[in-house]
Motif scaffolding. Structure first.
Motif, PDB file in Angstrom:
ATOM      1  N   GLU A  66       0.833  -1.203   0.000  1.00 22.79           N
ATOM      2  CA  GLU A  66       0.000   0.000   0.000  1.00 22.79           C
ATOM      3  C   GLU A  66       0.861   1.244   0.000  1.00 22.79           C
ATOM      4  O   GLU A  66       1.114   1.860   1.027  1.00 22.79           O
ATOM      5  CB  GLU A  66      -0.917  -0.007   1.241  1.00 22.79           C
ATOM      6  CG  GLU A  66      -2.216  -0.719   0.974  1.00 22.79           C
ATOM      7  CD  GLU A  66      -3.086  -0.824   2.213  1.00 22.79           C
ATOM      8  OE1 GLU A  66      -2.806  -0.130   3.203  1.00 22.79           O
ATOM      9  OE2 GLU A  66      -4.030  -1.617   2.187  1.00 22.79           O
ATOM     10  N   ARG A  67       1.349   1.608  -1.152  1.00 19.43           N
ATOM     11  CA  ARG A  67       2.155   2.819  -1.250  1.00 19.43           C
ATOM     12  C   ARG A  67       1.220   4.018  -1.216  1.00 19.43           C
ATOM     13  O   ARG A  67       0.106   3.948  -1.695  1.00 19.43           O
ATOM     14  CB  ARG A  67       2.920   2.817  -2.567  1.00 19.43           C
ATOM     15  CG  ARG A  67       4.229   2.098  -2.513  1.00 19.43           C
ATOM     16  CD  ARG A  67       4.974   2.306  -3.821  1.00 19.43           C
ATOM     17  NE  ARG A  67       5.873   3.452  -3.787  1.00 19.43           N
ATOM     18  CZ  ARG A  67       5.665   4.597  -4.385  1.00 19.43           C
ATOM     19  NH1 ARG A  67       4.553   4.800  -5.040  1.00 19.43           N
ATOM     20  NH2 ARG A  67       6.550   5.553  -4.336  1.00 19.43           N
ATOM     21  N   PRO A  68       1.708   5.148  -0.725  1.00 23.21           N
ATOM     22  CA  PRO A  68       0.838   6.332  -0.695  1.00 23.21           C
ATOM     23  C   PRO A  68       0.465   6.777  -2.108  1.00 23.21           C
ATOM     24  O   PRO A  68      -0.552   7.419  -2.307  1.00 23.21           O
ATOM     25  CB  PRO A  68       1.689   7.383   0.015  1.00 23.21           C
ATOM     26  CG  PRO A  68       3.090   6.856   0.049  1.00 23.21           C
ATOM     27  CD  PRO A  68       3.013   5.371  -0.092  1.00 23.21           C
ATOM     28  N   GLY A  69       1.217   6.460  -3.108  1.00 17.76           N
ATOM     29  CA  GLY A  69       0.832   6.863  -4.459  1.00 17.76           C
ATOM     30  C   GLY A  69       1.741   6.200  -5.467  1.00 17.76           C
ATOM     31  O   GLY A  69       2.957   6.294  -5.342  1.00 17.76           O
ATOM     32  N   TRP A  70       1.140   5.482  -6.386  1.00 14.51           N
ATOM     33  CA  TRP A  70       1.940   4.832  -7.423  1.00 14.51           C
ATOM     34  C   TRP A  70       2.110   5.812  -8.582  1.00 14.51           C
ATOM     35  O   TRP A  70       1.281   6.705  -8.769  1.00 14.51           O
ATOM     36  CB  TRP A  70       1.212   3.588  -7.918  1.00 14.51           C
ATOM     37  CG  TRP A  70       1.201   2.456  -6.925  1.00 14.51           C
ATOM     38  CD1 TRP A  70       0.211   2.169  -6.032  1.00 14.51           C
ATOM     39  CD2 TRP A  70       2.222   1.470  -6.741  1.00 14.51           C
ATOM     40  NE1 TRP A  70       0.552   1.052  -5.287  1.00 14.51           N
ATOM     41  CE2 TRP A  70       1.787   0.606  -5.708  1.00 14.51           C
ATOM     42  CE3 TRP A  70       3.467   1.237  -7.332  1.00 14.51           C
ATOM     43  CZ2 TRP A  70       2.552  -0.472  -5.264  1.00 14.51           C
ATOM     44  CZ3 TRP A  70       4.226   0.157  -6.890  1.00 14.51           C
ATOM     45  CH2 TRP A  70       3.767  -0.683  -5.859  1.00 14.51           C
ATOM     46  N   PRO A  71       3.154   5.614  -9.394  1.00 15.27           N
ATOM     47  CA  PRO A  71       3.259   6.442 -10.605  1.00 15.27           C
ATOM     48  C   PRO A  71       2.066   6.160 -11.517  1.00 15.27           C
ATOM     49  O   PRO A  71       1.399   5.132 -11.381  1.00 15.27           O
ATOM     50  CB  PRO A  71       4.554   5.959 -11.256  1.00 15.27           C
ATOM     51  CG  PRO A  71       5.225   5.041 -10.301  1.00 15.27           C
ATOM     52  CD  PRO A  71       4.246   4.653  -9.249  1.00 15.27           C
ATOM     53  N   SER A  72       1.796   7.075 -12.442  1.00 12.35           N
ATOM     54  CA  SER A  72       0.677   6.865 -13.368  1.00 12.35           C
ATOM     55  C   SER A  72       1.051   5.776 -14.372  1.00 12.35           C
ATOM     56  O   SER A  72       2.230   5.441 -14.546  1.00 12.35           O
ATOM     57  CB  SER A  72       0.389   8.153 -14.124  1.00 12.35           C
ATOM     58  OG  SER A  72       1.464   8.403 -15.023  1.00 12.35           O
TER      59      SER A  72
END
Ligand SMILES: [Fe+2]
Length: 426
Positions: A99-105
């Motif tokens: 659960e990363r805070p935000g993955w790359p697009s």
């Protein structure tokens, strides 16, 4: 010394294979609807975004950066997508890695992937790939490693896609649901005592993963073996007597149906039941029988009544579509006995294909084991007594992994694997 003919991987073939792998990866990730790109249908597995970055990153990291010593192209992404092995259930670090805070697009991931592809293709065209005496490059070791790694993930990604809600994925255009057939008659054969050859000799195969070496001879006592894998209909009797319901069964309107990858399927009574090692063992003891060991599997699959051993159950010909349900011929299980030309010398059906064969053998190294030079943690992290060997192939196992010495391994309660079983008795 006898001369050995081990196939050599030519540059053009390697490039071709790399591109075929990439094409299949792209088609699999395109099946995920954009809204589900960061979803995790299997809780402890990474989301699709990770795998789409991991495949080119692994090939780049292993072949281009670590083996050929070329510079990084994107150190953050090379690290982020480095390792696709999933966290152990219950591991407190598990959530942090998945659960990363935000993955790359997806655009960023695909751009990174295309930079990796360019570098890998350049290496395949012009790099020094076969260097005797260099463990990373001896007989093209690093190239084989990346080429066999990617289709492994195609298979494990299929398990993830399978668990994704139908609304979150785009089904393949040519998809045909399987049909039931006449139920096979329960038959068993006696296999006399003999020797099974497990693993392989390094110099005799073009490539193998570390756990396939060294070749190991195992004496096997006589045993009696089911001709067909246990079917859904047979499992139903077990459920009626209190046995567990497999994760590929769903109850709807008071009846069991099959959870297919692309739709709910009617119960295929004649098809092998896909279950976990634990469930299969429970069934076998309910029948007063047991699961075969890895060596017994080898006897049943590759041994012959004359005392010899074959490369494949059907003989020494390379695998073809008629030999079994493997290599993406189908997304689903097929009726037991549908591939008679794949039968072994004892007349035992579908030892390769239609689901991995569960064994009673904990995953462990053979004598002479050395960690894989390019990917040392490939097997070594799993020699923990909690993983069990599976053999053979599933419908989505690629041809590249269909060889006698290939071994795969899973937790005893891993519910997502396409794995079937047969029972034996001493
Ligand atoms: Fe991986």
């Amino acid at each position: 010394m006898t001369s050995l003919t081990v196939p050599v991987l030519e540059r053009d073939d390697a490039l071709d294979w790399y591109r075929r792998n990439r094409k299949r990866s792209r088609s699999l990730f395109d099946m995920v609807r954009p809204s589900a790109y960061e979803s995790r249908p299997i809780p402890l597995r990474h989301p699709p975004v990770f795998y789409e970055g991991h495949l080119p990153a692994f090939s780049f990291n292993k072949l281009v950066r670590e083996t050929l010593g070329r510079p990084s192209i994107n150190p953050d992404f090379e690290r982020l997508f480095e390792r696709g092995i999933d966290p152990t259930p219950g591991d407190p670090g598990a959530k942090a890695t998945t659960e990363r805070p935000g993955w790359p697009s997806r655009d960023e991931v695909q751009h990174f992937g295309s930079l990796c592809d360019d570098a890998v293709e350049r290496a395949l065209r012009t790099g020094e790939l076969d260097v005797p005496g260099n463990p990373l490059l001896e007989r093209g070791h690093a190239v084989w490693t990346i080429l066999e790694h990617e289709p492994m993930h195609h298979e494990t990604f299929a398990y993830i896609l399978h668990r994704m809600p139908y609304a979150n994925k785009v089904r393949p255009q040519n998809y045909q649901p399987p049909r039931d057939a006449e139920h096979p008659r329960l038959r068993r054969v006696e296999i006399p005592a003999g020797t099974a050859t497990l693993g392989a000799r390094r110099e005799r195969v073009a490539f193998g993963w570390d756990n396939e070496f060294e070749e190991t001879s195992v004496p096997v006592s006589a045993f009696e073996c089911d001709v067909y894998p246990v079917t859904n209909r047979e499992w139903m009797n077990f459920v009626r007597d209190g046995g567990p319901v497999p994760s590929f069964w769903i109850e709807s309107d008071g009846a069991f149906k099959l959870l297919g990858a692309w739709e709910i399927l009617p119960m295929l009574e004649s098809a092998p039941v896909w279950v976990t090692n634990e469930q299969a063992r429970a069934y076998a003891s309910w029948c007063g029988r047991r699961l075969p060991t890895e060596a017994e599997y080898h006897r049943a699959a590759f041994g012959t009544p004359e005392g010899g051993e074959r490369a494949f159950p059907w003989g020494d010909d390379p695998p073809r579509a008629e030999h079994g349900n493997f290599n993406w011929q189908s997304w689903d299980v097929a009726p037991a006995g549908a591939f008679p030309s794949g039968a072994s010398a004892w007349g035992i059906f579908e030892l390769i294909g239609n689901g991995w064969e569960l064994t009673a053998t904990p995953f462990a190294p053979f004598a002479g084991f050395r960690p894989h030079a390019v990917y040392p943690v490939y097997s070594a992290d799993f020699f923990d007594g909690k993983h069990y060997v599976v053999k053979g192939a599933s419908p989505v196992t690629p041809l590249a992994h269909i060889r006698r010495s290939f071994r795969n391994w899973y937790y005893a309660d891993y519910p997502y694997l396409y794995s079937k079983f047969r029972t034996v008795a001493s």
